[in-house]
Design an enzyme around this catalytic site. Structure first.
Site, PDB file in Angstrom:
ATOM      1  N   ALA A   1       0.829  -1.201   0.000  1.00 50.56           N
ATOM      2  CA  ALA A   1       0.000   0.000   0.000  1.00 50.56           C
ATOM      3  C   ALA A   1       0.863   1.251   0.000  1.00 50.56           C
ATOM      4  CB  ALA A   1      -0.916   0.006   1.230  1.00 50.56           C
ATOM      5  N   CYS A   2       0.662   2.104  -0.999  1.00 55.18           N
ATOM      6  CA  CYS A   2       1.301   3.420  -1.018  1.00 55.18           C
ATOM      7  C   CYS A   2       0.190   4.464  -1.080  1.00 55.18           C
ATOM      8  CB  CYS A   2       2.275   3.562  -2.180  1.00 55.18           C
ATOM      9  SG  CYS A   2       1.529   3.550  -3.814  1.00 55.18           S
ATOM     10  N   ASP A   3       0.546   5.713  -1.177  1.00 51.11           N
ATOM     11  CA  ASP A   3      -0.459   6.769  -1.076  1.00 51.11           C
ATOM     12  C   ASP A   3      -1.488   6.696  -2.199  1.00 51.11           C
ATOM     13  OD1 ASP A   3      -1.422   9.140   0.270  1.00 51.11           O
ATOM     14  OD2 ASP A   3      -0.807  10.221  -1.521  1.00 51.11           O
TER      15      ASP A   3
END
Length: 471
Positions: free
Chosen positions: A387-389
């Site tokens: 999960a990234c932004d």
């Protein structure tokens, strides 16, 4: 005074995050519209009068309503999204120009007002009447806002949009547009790039495409040339880990379009801002002189995206602008790096500084912990999520690395996905995320084990994780 400056910077970053948050989830729709425009308009690659009829409705109705929907959703979830979309419909109907600015006003306004209404009646609706009240309140408020937007707000926003477009056109005609790189290039390092590109340049660009079939505004921020020049200079003239890591960063930056990969290299030597600014000015000047432009915003800013969004007959000008920006940035960066050859480059420290700046730009605190890995035995792991932004760039690269590592270790019963940190799929057992996103990950996936990493490209972190799995 310092606290006031910091507060002002934080407010600007927060506003920028909100603007880009309305546009980023809808980039696919912008690309679809851009491809249809590039292919089927009269000057396109395959002119088709029938298919070209899609261009105006998509631009005039679909894109603004999607932005309004997302703006309402950011404020108050699905109910805010629906009211925001209805309110936006009122401002786009009857307007002669694309109402992106109007959508960015009416969408959040609709979400905000329905949020206030829901708070006002919370706990006061009798049992059995909840659905009736919810549906009619959203419908009545949305309808009222649509009428208000249609009659009163649209003329004001249209006048403002027309004025901004005229000002931008005047700046372009006077040859002053390249100087905007003085603001854009440093702003990218401060993680305001999406806000500038999608919150400011995209609405201007779409309006210009409607009139001229292409727009230079789509080239001002995504140009990979300035960053490429920095990375090439490090690859040839630096020493140690920065020299070793630069070739891989070049591939990710230039072909993958993930520009933040070069930010730590600038932060190691802040004077390199002069190189990226000069490269940006040179590239933008080339775009102006060659009358280059794109039909839609290229996202991410990969050379592949730029070429795909270039209209027929315009590739030479776009390529020339990228090449000249790269050359100017490279020449200046080379001089700076050569003069500091005796200094030790600390890429890890620069990356840590970049993470802190990115966390600040997103209104978060950087976690001091390097890992949330449990020492206990892991069993029954079915789904691992990166999960990234935004859920499109670095998380996808981390997913690819771990999936290959699992395959090499003959572990085939674990699914690996990537997503945005706020939309982690249900059922995730383990979530890999960056340190500054750990709190958001915990809220999004409260039942998952959160493993924080400093760099999604750090293969050693995944090797250690796989060794723990084997135990």
């Amino acid at each position: 005074m310092k606290e006031k400056r910091s507060s002002g910077k934080e407010k600007v970053q927060r506003f920028g995050r909100f603007l880009s948050g309305m546009v980023m989830p809808n980039i696919a729709a912008f690309i679809a519209w851009g491809l249809i425009t590039a292919l089927f308009i009269e000057t396109g690659w395959a002119p088709n009068e029938s298919f070209a009829k899609l261009v105006e409705p998509l631009m005039k109705y679909l894109l603004p309503i999607l932005i309004g929907y997302q703006g309402g959703k950011l404020v108050h979830g699905e109910r805010g999204a629906v009211v925001g979309a209805i309110a936006t419909a009122g401002i786009v109907v009857g307007s002669s120009i694309p109402m992106f600015l109007g959508a960015m006003i009416m969408g959040p306004l609709g979400g905000y007002l329905i949020k206030k209404f829901d708070k006002l009646i919370d706990g006061k609706v009798k049992a059995g009447f909840e659905m009736l009240v919810n549906n009619f309140s959203a419908g009545i408020l949305g309808g009222f806002l649509a009428l208000l937007a249609f009659k009163f707000i649209e003329p004001v926003v249209a006048a403002v949009s027309t004025g901004l477009g005229a000002a931008a056109q005047a700046i372009t005609e006077k040859g002053l547009l390249p100087l905007i790189a003085i603001v854009v290039e440093p702003a990218k390092i401060l993680f305001l790039n999406n806000a500038i590109n999608h919150g400011v340049f995209s609405p201007l660009g779409v309006q210009q495409v409607q009139e001229a079939g292409k727009s230079i505004f789509f080239l001002l921020e995504p140009n990979p040339g300035p960053g490429l020049g920095i990375l090439l200079a490090y690859m040839l003239y630096s020493k140690g880990t920065s020299k070793q890591s630069a070739p891989g960063a070049i591939i990710i930056h230039f072909l993958g379009g993930i520009h933040e990969i070069y930010f730590p290299y600038v932060l190691m030597k802040p004077v390199l801002l002069l190189a990226v600014i000069a490269g940006g000015i040179a590239g933008d000047l080339t775009f102006v002189l060659t009358k280059a432009g794109l039909v839609a915003s290229p996202s991410p800013g990969s050379i592949i995206s730029l070429m795909a969004m270039t209209p027929k007959g315009g590739h030479l000008g776009v390529l020339l602008g990228v090449i000249i920006a790269t050359a100017v940035s490279f020449l200046i960066a080379s001089i700076i790096i050569k003069r500091s050859a005796g200094e030790e480059d600390n890429i890890e420290e620069a990356q840590a500084k970049m993470r802190a700046m990115k966390a600040e730009s997103k209104g978060q605190k950087v976690s001091e912990a390097t890992s949330a890995v449990s020492n206990g035995k892991r069993e029954n792991i079915n789904l691992i999520v990166f999960a990234c932004d935004a859920g499109m760039g670095s998380s996808a690269m981390g997913e690819s690395i771990l999936r290959k590592a699992l395959k090499d270790a003959n572990i085939t019963n674990i699914e690996v996905k990537h997503s945005s940190v706020d939309s982690i799929p249900a059922g995730a057992d383990i979530v890999f995320t960056q340190e500054n996103l750990s709190e958001r990950a915990k809220k999004s996936a409260p039942d998952a084990e959160i493993i924080t990493v400093k760099n999604f490209l750090d293969r050693s972190r995944y090797d250690a994780f796989i060794n723990e799995l084997k135990k």
